[in-house]
Each structure stands twice: as C-alpha cells, then as structure tokens.
Scaffold this motif. Sequence first.
Motif, PDB file in Angstrom:
ATOM      1  N   ASN A   1       0.830  -1.204   0.000  1.00 16.74           N
ATOM      2  CA  ASN A   1       0.000   0.000   0.000  1.00 16.74           C
ATOM      3  C   ASN A   1       0.870   1.261   0.000  1.00 16.74           C
ATOM      4  OD1 ASN A   1      -2.435  -1.374  -0.019  1.00 16.74           O
ATOM      5  ND2 ASN A   1      -2.594  -1.422   2.218  1.00 16.74           N
ATOM      6  N   PHE A   2       1.944   1.218   0.763  1.00 21.78           N
ATOM      7  CA  PHE A   2       2.839   2.376   0.837  1.00 21.78           C
ATOM      8  C   PHE A   2       3.458   2.667  -0.531  1.00 21.78           C
ATOM      9  CE2 PHE A   2       7.121   4.135   1.371  1.00 21.78           C
ATOM     10  CZ  PHE A   2       6.826   5.310   2.033  1.00 21.78           C
ATOM     11  N   ILE A   3       3.955   1.637  -1.214  1.00 20.07           N
ATOM     12  CA  ILE A   3       4.572   1.837  -2.530  1.00 20.07           C
ATOM     13  C   ILE A   3       3.530   2.335  -3.533  1.00 20.07           C
ATOM     14  CG2 ILE A   3       5.588   0.645  -4.511  1.00 20.07           C
ATOM     15  CD1 ILE A   3       7.232  -0.999  -2.631  1.00 20.07           C
ATOM     16  N   ASN A   4       2.356   1.742  -3.523  1.00 19.89           N
ATOM     17  CA  ASN A   4       1.306   2.154  -4.469  1.00 19.89           C
ATOM     18  C   ASN A   4       0.910   3.615  -4.293  1.00 19.89           C
ATOM     19  OD1 ASN A   4       1.208  -0.407  -5.607  1.00 19.89           O
ATOM     20  ND2 ASN A   4      -0.464  -1.106  -4.282  1.00 19.89           N
ATOM     21  N   GLN A   5       0.899   4.067  -3.066  1.00 20.70           N
ATOM     22  CA  GLN A   5       0.465   5.435  -2.789  1.00 20.70           C
ATOM     23  C   GLN A   5       1.579   6.467  -2.911  1.00 20.70           C
ATOM     24  OE1 GLN A   5      -1.439   5.395   1.071  1.00 20.70           O
ATOM     25  NE2 GLN A   5      -2.818   3.714   0.507  1.00 20.70           N
ATOM     26  N   ASN A   6       2.836   6.013  -2.848  1.00 21.32           N
ATOM     27  CA  ASN A   6       3.948   6.971  -2.775  1.00 21.32           C
ATOM     28  C   ASN A   6       5.041   6.727  -3.806  1.00 21.32           C
ATOM     29  OD1 ASN A   6       3.360   8.445   0.010  1.00 21.32           O
ATOM     30  ND2 ASN A   6       3.083   6.245   0.387  1.00 21.32           N
ATOM     31  N   PHE A   7       4.719   6.024  -4.875  1.00 22.66           N
ATOM     32  CA  PHE A   7       5.774   5.607  -5.811  1.00 22.66           C
ATOM     33  C   PHE A   7       6.584   6.788  -6.340  1.00 22.66           C
ATOM     34  CE2 PHE A   7       7.537   4.408  -9.911  1.00 22.66           C
ATOM     35  CZ  PHE A   7       8.175   3.205  -9.585  1.00 22.66           C
ATOM     36  N   ASP A   8       5.925   7.851  -6.736  1.00 24.69           N
ATOM     37  CA  ASP A   8       6.634   9.007  -7.304  1.00 24.69           C
ATOM     38  C   ASP A   8       7.576   9.656  -6.301  1.00 24.69           C
ATOM     39  OD1 ASP A   8       5.407   8.639  -9.714  1.00 24.69           O
ATOM     40  OD2 ASP A   8       3.835  10.134  -9.375  1.00 24.69           O
TER      41      ASP A   8
END
Length: 469
Positions: free
Chosen positions: A144-151
């Motif tokens: 969830n963290f990667i999906n929401q903060n990838f950029d």
Amino acid sequence: MRSLFLLLILTLGVQSSFAKKVKLFGQHAAYANAQIKVLCYDDAFSKTEKELAILQLDRQGQFSVEFEIAETQMVFLPLGVFRGYFFAETGKEYQLSLPPRRDLSPSQRIDPFFEPQDVLLGFRNTDKDGLNSLIREFDNQFDNFINQNFDDIYNQRSSSVGVGFAKQMKSDYVQVTNTYFQVYLKYRLGFLDYLASPEAYISLESKYFTKQALELNNTAYTTLFNKIYDNSLSSAFHRKEKSKFNKALESSDPYSNLSKVMQSYTVYQDKTFRDLLLAKAVFNGTENAVLSRSKAIEILQKINENSTDSRVSQLIKNYLVNLSHLLKNTDVPNFKLGDIVLEDYKGKYLYLNFCNTTNSVWENDLESLKKLHEAFGKDIEFLSVASDLDTARFTNRLKQKDITWPMVQIDSENSILADFKINVFPTYIIINPEGKVYQYPARGPHDGVEKIFVKIQRNLLRKNYSQKK
C-alpha cells in the motif's frame, strides 16, 4: 573407498536429521475428489518446480498429508486461476483454508501467457503472531505504501519517503524473533533502497550482499538479488569494468577468468555466492542473446565441476535441463494430435510450427508458407499446430486459406505446448529424419528459412545420388 562410503552415509544421515515433517489438513467441499499438488521451487533462481506431496481430497473435500522440509520454505498449490502459497515452517501443522474454487477455462489452459493470481493462504489453527500472519500484515502495509507513494520513492535517493517508512517498519517489528521474518523484513525494505537509488549498484551490493549470509530459501532475499543482478553479463558486471569481463568471457577458459575478475571485488569473495551469481548471469545471457546455449552449457558445467556446494549443483542441474531443451540433435518430445503422431514423420524432415490463426504475425507468414510448401513439400513435410479455441471459426479459416498441408487444432487437454515449452506464436522447429532437433528456434518464412531448406534439399539429393551409385 570405505572411508568415502562412510562419509556419504554420514552426510546423508545429517541431512535427513535436519528434515522435519509438515502436516497439511482441512476440508473444502468445492474441491471434493480433487488432486492438488503441493510444490516448492527446487532451487533459488531457475523457478523449477519440485513436488512435495499431493493433496487427495475425498468426497466430502477432506484432506490430510505430510511431507518433509529442512528449513522454512515457501510452498504453493496450483488452484485453477489461483496459486495459493504460504510459508511452511519445519515441524508444524497447518489447517489450510482454500480460496473459492475457480478452475481454468479451456483458453487459459492452453494460453502460454496465462499466470494465476497469487493468494497467500490462511489457516484455521494458527495464532495472529505466526510467520504467515506477520508476512501478510507487513506486505499489506508495504504494498500500500509503494502504491500510494511511488513518485516520492523512485529515484529520490536519500530524500525518498521510503527512508522514514523503513525506519518505522523496523521499529514496529523489532520485537519479532522469527528469524525468517527478520530476513524477509530486511530484504523487502531493501527493495525500497533499490527503488530510491536504482543505479547505486555498488552501495546496494555492499549493504545487502557483501559478507552477508546466503538466504536462498527466503523469497525477499532472492527477489532483491534478481533485481540487482538482472542480466549481469550485459549490465551489472559492465558497470564495474566492462572490458575485463568481456575479455574473460571471450577467453578459452571463461569460467576461470570470470571467476578471477570477480574475486577482485569485495562482494564476490564468497565462492558459493560467486558461483551462484555467475551461473545465473550465464543462464540469463542466453535469454538475452549474449551467449549461445552451447557456450553457456560449457561454462555451467565448469562451474559445477569446481563447486562442492549442493545449492550450486542443484541450480546448474536445472539450468542445464532448460538449456538442453530442443538443443540441436536432441530428441523431440513425442506427440499425438488426433491421428497424427511423431512417428509418422520418421525418415523425413519436418517443418513444425505452432500458431494461432488469429495471430497477425502468422497471418503474414501464411502466404510465404504456401510458397515454401509448394517449392519444398516433396522433400520436407509441413505440420501446423493451432491453439485456436473456436472450432467452427478454425474450420472456416482452413477453408478460406486453402492450406495444403496438415493443420491440427489442439484441445485444452493436450500437453504438446507444455512439452515443447511454447510461449510465443508462431514458433517454428525443424525436425530431422531421426526425430531429433535440426534447428530450434527455426527461422520463419520471412527470416531466411528458404536457405536452410535449399541446404536440406541438396543434402538429400547428394544422399540419393550416392545410394544409386
């Protein structure tokens, strides 16, 4: 000799003493009377599957089975459109909870690109602090963290928001004593470092692989390993000193010379790590056309001869099986397609192609195939194997296209695509009169196969002429 025999017995005894039983049991009425394989990977990198057991469900859907493993292992079960997996620990019992039953459709069974959906299985008899529960909880947060903060993570280096997240995760799980989970946590969080600095290979190597234990049974470790050492012959090694590695690769003894070059770097001091990495790099080199299969086989055999580590041997064994598949002059997998069998073509050359009539590439090849068949059909047999699902449509296309050689539609129960490991359409193979591989992958109608046919035809003419004399 006697001492060697005793050493072997002792070694086998020690290995078997490490292995402990794992029990799976449970009930799911939807899977009644089904047989489900329990699998794991046979080594860290080749993705070769190894059968641990078979779940035989009874008429009520009940099952119980035991198998042995020596260490914590990711185990998976093919469940139709799902691939159920979990992390099995030695000596434990698991009351499995299976997902709803969804069998593969006929199209999915013969689709070489179909991949089942991974599902982390649940249990009815484990506490919330067990390994699988910990991994599920952590992975949910991590993904969830990667999906929401990838950029804000990718290529942001030390300013990546992943730095703070990693610190928080380490703090949240600092009290967990499960060794497998702590390694899993370290290398999953290492993926954040990779995303934040994807070109910082030297520092990533130093942090995660220099003087570190080989955690080959841990999926987080092998995943990060694969990311950092992807296509090493053409990328990772070249970021160090390209000329040295190229020179070693092209020498008369590439294994010894590559190994010497690698030893000049701190991260490659451990011989087992070095051999595993080199074996993986060589195998990947064949997939990227950096190495021929024959040269890769030669190097892999050399690695195996100079290694005493069973993990290296097992990986190389599986790589060699893969590389030897449909190698020139090896036997072709036997097949039966309706009334057509491989034996029918003994004594003749066969141009075998796997296709789908809806595929635009094969559509473009068809007119050229017709011309080739007209020119060489007396000396070379043609056979097309189509993966079309719609029988009526397939039959109509055969009539429309006026195909003059056998073309067979396979059904979803036929294993020929799996036996030949076909993963792209069209694929062409030339089989010699002894039923062995003449060329694979063979050239297609637009790639110069005509020159090969001319060579075959001339050789047949010479052979017939000499027999007449």
